[in-house]
Each structure stands twice: as C-alpha cells, then as structure tokens.
Design a protein around this motif. Sequence first.
Motif, PDB file in Angstrom:
ATOM      1  N   ALA A 141      -5.831  66.983  -9.882  1.00 47.24           N
ATOM      2  CA  ALA A 141      -6.973  67.132  -9.474  1.00 47.24           C
ATOM      3  C   ALA A 141      -8.274  67.752  -9.382  1.00 47.24           C
ATOM      4  CB  ALA A 141      -6.441  66.910  -7.871  1.00 47.24           C
ATOM      5  N   VAL A 142      -7.587  68.687  -8.921  1.00 48.46           N
ATOM      6  CA  VAL A 142      -9.323  69.359  -9.053  1.00 48.46           C
ATOM      7  C   VAL A 142      -9.377  70.135 -10.276  1.00 48.46           C
ATOM      8  CG1 VAL A 142     -10.270  71.754  -8.645  1.00 48.46           C
ATOM      9  CG2 VAL A 142      -8.650  70.491  -6.653  1.00 48.46           C
ATOM     10  N   GLU A 143      -8.578  70.423 -11.050  1.00 42.13           N
ATOM     11  CA  GLU A 143      -9.056  70.594 -12.989  1.00 42.13           C
ATOM     12  C   GLU A 143      -9.726  69.246 -13.397  1.00 42.13           C
ATOM     13  OE1 GLU A 143      -5.240  70.302 -15.582  1.00 42.13           O
ATOM     14  OE2 GLU A 143      -6.622  72.143 -15.867  1.00 42.13           O
ATOM     15  N   HIS A 144      -9.338  67.608 -13.092  1.00 42.87           N
ATOM     16  CA  HIS A 144      -9.814  66.695 -13.425  1.00 42.87           C
ATOM     17  C   HIS A 144     -11.319  66.819 -13.297  1.00 42.87           C
ATOM     18  CE1 HIS A 144      -6.177  65.171 -16.172  1.00 42.87           C
ATOM     19  NE2 HIS A 144      -5.315  65.395 -14.973  1.00 42.87           N
TER      20      HIS A 144
ATOM     21  N   ILE B 142     -13.197  69.012 -15.057  1.00 40.15           N
ATOM     22  CA  ILE B 142     -13.383  68.583 -16.243  1.00 40.15           C
ATOM     23  C   ILE B 142     -14.389  67.550 -16.227  1.00 40.15           C
ATOM     24  CG2 ILE B 142     -12.350  67.551 -18.834  1.00 40.15           C
ATOM     25  CD1 ILE B 142      -9.705  69.600 -17.138  1.00 40.15           C
ATOM     26  N   ALA B 143     -14.104  66.604 -15.789  1.00 41.31           N
ATOM     27  CA  ALA B 143     -14.676  65.428 -15.583  1.00 41.31           C
ATOM     28  C   ALA B 143     -16.336  65.741 -15.838  1.00 41.31           C
ATOM     29  CB  ALA B 143     -14.489  63.809 -15.034  1.00 41.31           C
ATOM     30  N   ARG B 144     -16.750  66.374 -14.105  1.00 40.17           N
ATOM     31  CA  ARG B 144     -18.145  66.662 -13.687  1.00 40.17           C
ATOM     32  C   ARG B 144     -18.328  67.119 -15.315  1.00 40.17           C
ATOM     33  NH1 ARG B 144     -22.083  65.107  -9.866  1.00 40.17           N
ATOM     34  NH2 ARG B 144     -20.214  64.547  -8.291  1.00 40.17           N
ATOM     35  N   SER B 145     -17.833  68.507 -15.374  1.00 38.35           N
ATOM     36  CA  SER B 145     -18.322  69.283 -16.538  1.00 38.35           C
ATOM     37  C   SER B 145     -19.038  68.380 -18.371  1.00 38.35           C
ATOM     38  CB  SER B 145     -17.622  70.413 -16.541  1.00 38.35           C
ATOM     39  OG  SER B 145     -17.300  71.282 -16.050  1.00 38.35           O
ATOM     40  N   ALA B 146     -18.347  67.547 -18.162  1.00 38.57           N
ATOM     41  CA  ALA B 146     -18.183  66.308 -19.714  1.00 38.57           C
ATOM     42  C   ALA B 146     -19.472  65.269 -18.703  1.00 38.57           C
ATOM     43  CB  ALA B 146     -16.758  65.963 -19.775  1.00 38.57           C
ATOM     44  N   GLY B 147     -19.760  65.368 -17.471  1.00 37.36           N
ATOM     45  CA  GLY B 147     -21.172  64.850 -17.286  1.00 37.36           C
ATOM     46  C   GLY B 147     -20.545  63.070 -17.058  1.00 37.36           C
ATOM     47  N   ASP B 148     -19.451  62.928 -16.822  1.00 39.82           N
ATOM     48  CA  ASP B 148     -18.771  61.570 -16.547  1.00 39.82           C
ATOM     49  C   ASP B 148     -17.777  62.035 -15.160  1.00 39.82           C
ATOM     50  OD1 ASP B 148     -18.435  59.035 -16.683  1.00 39.82           O
ATOM     51  OD2 ASP B 148     -16.838  59.788 -18.010  1.00 39.82           O
ATOM     52  N   PRO B 149     -18.787  61.903 -14.095  1.00 40.75           N
ATOM     53  CA  PRO B 149     -17.789  62.088 -13.152  1.00 40.75           C
ATOM     54  C   PRO B 149     -16.934  61.450 -12.346  1.00 40.75           C
ATOM     55  CG  PRO B 149     -19.964  61.655 -12.459  1.00 40.75           C
ATOM     56  CD  PRO B 149     -19.683  62.298 -13.835  1.00 40.75           C
ATOM     57  N   ILE B 150     -15.175  60.913 -11.875  1.00 43.18           N
ATOM     58  CA  ILE B 150     -15.235  60.692 -11.408  1.00 43.18           C
ATOM     59  C   ILE B 150     -14.810  59.920 -10.204  1.00 43.18           C
ATOM     60  CG2 ILE B 150     -13.597  60.869 -13.799  1.00 43.18           C
ATOM     61  CD1 ILE B 150     -11.572  62.449 -11.856  1.00 43.18           C
ATOM     62  N   GLY B 151     -13.621  59.269  -9.678  1.00 47.95           N
ATOM     63  CA  GLY B 151     -13.913  58.695  -8.243  1.00 47.95           C
ATOM     64  C   GLY B 151     -12.226  59.071  -7.681  1.00 47.95           C
ATOM     65  N   PRO B 152     -11.728  58.033  -7.167  1.00 47.95           N
ATOM     66  CA  PRO B 152     -10.323  58.681  -6.789  1.00 47.95           C
ATOM     67  C   PRO B 152      -9.475  57.273  -7.789  1.00 47.95           C
ATOM     68  CG  PRO B 152     -12.452  58.708  -4.393  1.00 47.95           C
ATOM     69  CD  PRO B 152     -12.655  58.183  -5.769  1.00 47.95           C
TER      70      PRO B 152
ATOM     71  N   ALA C  18      -3.134  54.899  -3.759  1.00 51.32           N
ATOM     72  CA  ALA C  18      -2.407  55.380  -2.761  1.00 51.32           C
ATOM     73  C   ALA C  18      -2.017  56.829  -2.779  1.00 51.32           C
ATOM     74  CB  ALA C  18      -1.676  54.480  -1.377  1.00 51.32           C
ATOM     75  N   ALA C  19      -1.436  57.146  -3.322  1.00 52.10           N
ATOM     76  CA  ALA C  19      -1.187  58.824  -3.386  1.00 52.10           C
ATOM     77  C   ALA C  19      -2.545  59.718  -3.887  1.00 52.10           C
ATOM     78  CB  ALA C  19       0.027  58.602  -4.591  1.00 52.10           C
ATOM     79  N   ALA C  20      -3.159  58.902  -5.210  1.00 55.71           N
ATOM     80  CA  ALA C  20      -4.066  59.947  -5.195  1.00 55.71           C
ATOM     81  C   ALA C  20      -5.304  59.603  -4.375  1.00 55.71           C
ATOM     82  CB  ALA C  20      -5.087  59.368  -6.406  1.00 55.71           C
ATOM     83  N   THR C  21      -5.372  58.815  -3.452  1.00 56.05           N
ATOM     84  CA  THR C  21      -6.589  58.727  -2.392  1.00 56.05           C
ATOM     85  C   THR C  21      -5.808  59.357  -1.130  1.00 56.05           C
ATOM     86  OG1 THR C  21      -7.126  56.632  -2.259  1.00 56.05           O
ATOM     87  CG2 THR C  21      -7.348  57.604  -0.193  1.00 56.05           C
ATOM     88  N   GLN C  22      -4.443  60.575  -0.734  1.00 51.53           N
ATOM     89  CA  GLN C  22      -4.046  61.251  -0.201  1.00 51.53           C
ATOM     90  C   GLN C  22      -3.918  62.374  -0.599  1.00 51.53           C
ATOM     91  OE1 GLN C  22       0.370  59.724   0.012  1.00 51.53           O
ATOM     92  NE2 GLN C  22       0.087  59.329   2.141  1.00 51.53           N
ATOM     93  N   SER C  23      -4.060  62.700  -1.917  1.00 49.69           N
ATOM     94  CA  SER C  23      -4.929  64.122  -2.520  1.00 49.69           C
ATOM     95  C   SER C  23      -6.041  64.054  -2.129  1.00 49.69           C
ATOM     96  CB  SER C  23      -4.197  64.198  -3.935  1.00 49.69           C
ATOM     97  OG  SER C  23      -2.894  64.194  -4.453  1.00 49.69           O
ATOM     98  N   VAL C  24      -6.725  63.236  -2.272  1.00 47.91           N
ATOM     99  CA  VAL C  24      -8.162  63.077  -2.589  1.00 47.91           C
ATOM    100  C   VAL C  24      -8.796  63.533  -0.568  1.00 47.91           C
ATOM    101  CG1 VAL C  24     -10.680  62.447  -2.550  1.00 47.91           C
ATOM    102  CG2 VAL C  24      -8.987  61.712  -4.346  1.00 47.91           C
ATOM    103  N   ASN C  25      -8.108  62.707   0.065  1.00 48.94           N
ATOM    104  CA  ASN C  25      -7.711  62.438   0.877  1.00 48.94           C
ATOM    105  C   ASN C  25      -7.407  64.923   1.655  1.00 48.94           C
ATOM    106  OD1 ASN C  25      -9.322  60.796   1.924  1.00 48.94           O
ATOM    107  ND2 ASN C  25      -6.985  59.705   2.440  1.00 48.94           N
TER     108      ASN C  25
ATOM    109  N   ALA D  11     -10.245  67.656   2.569  1.00 49.37           N
ATOM    110  CA  ALA D  11      -9.902  68.099   4.397  1.00 49.37           C
ATOM    111  C   ALA D  11      -9.559  69.656   3.928  1.00 49.37           C
ATOM    112  CB  ALA D  11      -8.718  67.421   5.484  1.00 49.37           C
ATOM    113  N   GLU D  12      -9.288  70.203   3.366  1.00 43.77           N
ATOM    114  CA  GLU D  12      -9.322  72.056   3.156  1.00 43.77           C
ATOM    115  C   GLU D  12     -10.450  72.363   2.496  1.00 43.77           C
ATOM    116  OE1 GLU D  12      -5.425  71.672   0.013  1.00 43.77           O
ATOM    117  OE2 GLU D  12      -4.155  70.883   2.235  1.00 43.77           O
ATOM    118  N   GLY D  13     -11.784  71.512   2.140  1.00 41.29           N
ATOM    119  CA  GLY D  13     -12.875  72.278   1.882  1.00 41.29           C
ATOM    120  C   GLY D  13     -12.593  72.114   0.315  1.00 41.29           C
TER     121      GLY D  13
END
Length: 175
Positions: free
Chosen positions: A65-68, A71-81, A93-100, A104-106
Amino acid sequence: MAQQNPFGAAAPSDSADRPNQPDRPDRSPSGDPLSGALRDVLTFTHLARAALAERLGMPLTNVEAVEHVIIARSAGDPIGPVELSRRLGVTSAAATQSVNRLVAEGHLSREAHPSDRRRQVLDVTDGGFQHVMGELAPLLALIHHASDGLTPAERAGAQRYLEQVSRACRDYLAD
C-alpha cells in the motif's frame, strides 16, 4: 545426477527421482536463459518484498500500500482508498482497514481531494517514507550497481528488453 535450482536446493534430474509421481513434462514454462533470468528476478523480487515487510514489522499488504501511494504520488496522480483497493486486489473495506492502520502508525496521511471533497487522497508521511527507505535503500543500491560494467550497447539492450517485458505485462493487464 541432481542439478541445483536457483534457490540452492537440489532439483531432481528425472521422474525416477520423484517417487509416486507419474511421468510428466517439466511444469515450468519453456524459455531461453534470458527468460529464465527474468523469472528468477521476479521470484527474488517477491521474496525481497516479503523480507522487507518482515524487517519493517509490517504486513506485506501494508508495505505494498505504501509503495502504491509513493508511486502514484511520484507520477503526479495521487490515489485514494478506492483506487488503492483496486491496485492491491482487495475489497474497499480491507483497503480502508490498512489505510486506517497506516495513518494511525504515522506512515500515511489522508486529505480531502483538491477538486472533489467527497474523495480522499493518500500521501506518505516523512516518517513513513524514511522508515521504508531506511530498509529499502540497501536493496536499491545493490540493484543500481547491478549494471556496473555493462557497455552502453549492453545497457541499451537490457533496457529495450525490460521495456518490452513491461509492455507485454501492460498488454496482458489490458485484456
């Protein structure tokens, strides 16, 4: 006589070395040494990502998730959940849990999308970036130096091959 496989273990040389298994053709796709080397790179890349996750003390999905997000931010196309869930191949739902968890972990931050306030965009925090890069930098340095000693013609050939492999993967994904 047994041959060594890429992982250092002895591989059976014929079906007689494999008890209780019917004669069958080799299950690995046929190919030339160049294709075999690429398969090794793909296999070891997967293993290196798992080792990175372990070293970071994070589940592999969170590392991906962090990698994606990076990469998206570096390409100038930020992504959401939602886009992250598609890229990870998991439910929203699983992606939202990972994002949360990552927020939380900073490791990640969440902001309102600049043009659509109903959506969110994700970014990697400075601390999250440094945490991941602290473990990833040695591997990236080794990969960078893998081309040391290649002539310009060899580098051009390797680049052309890798670009064609990337194109083949993109075409496969588009089907």
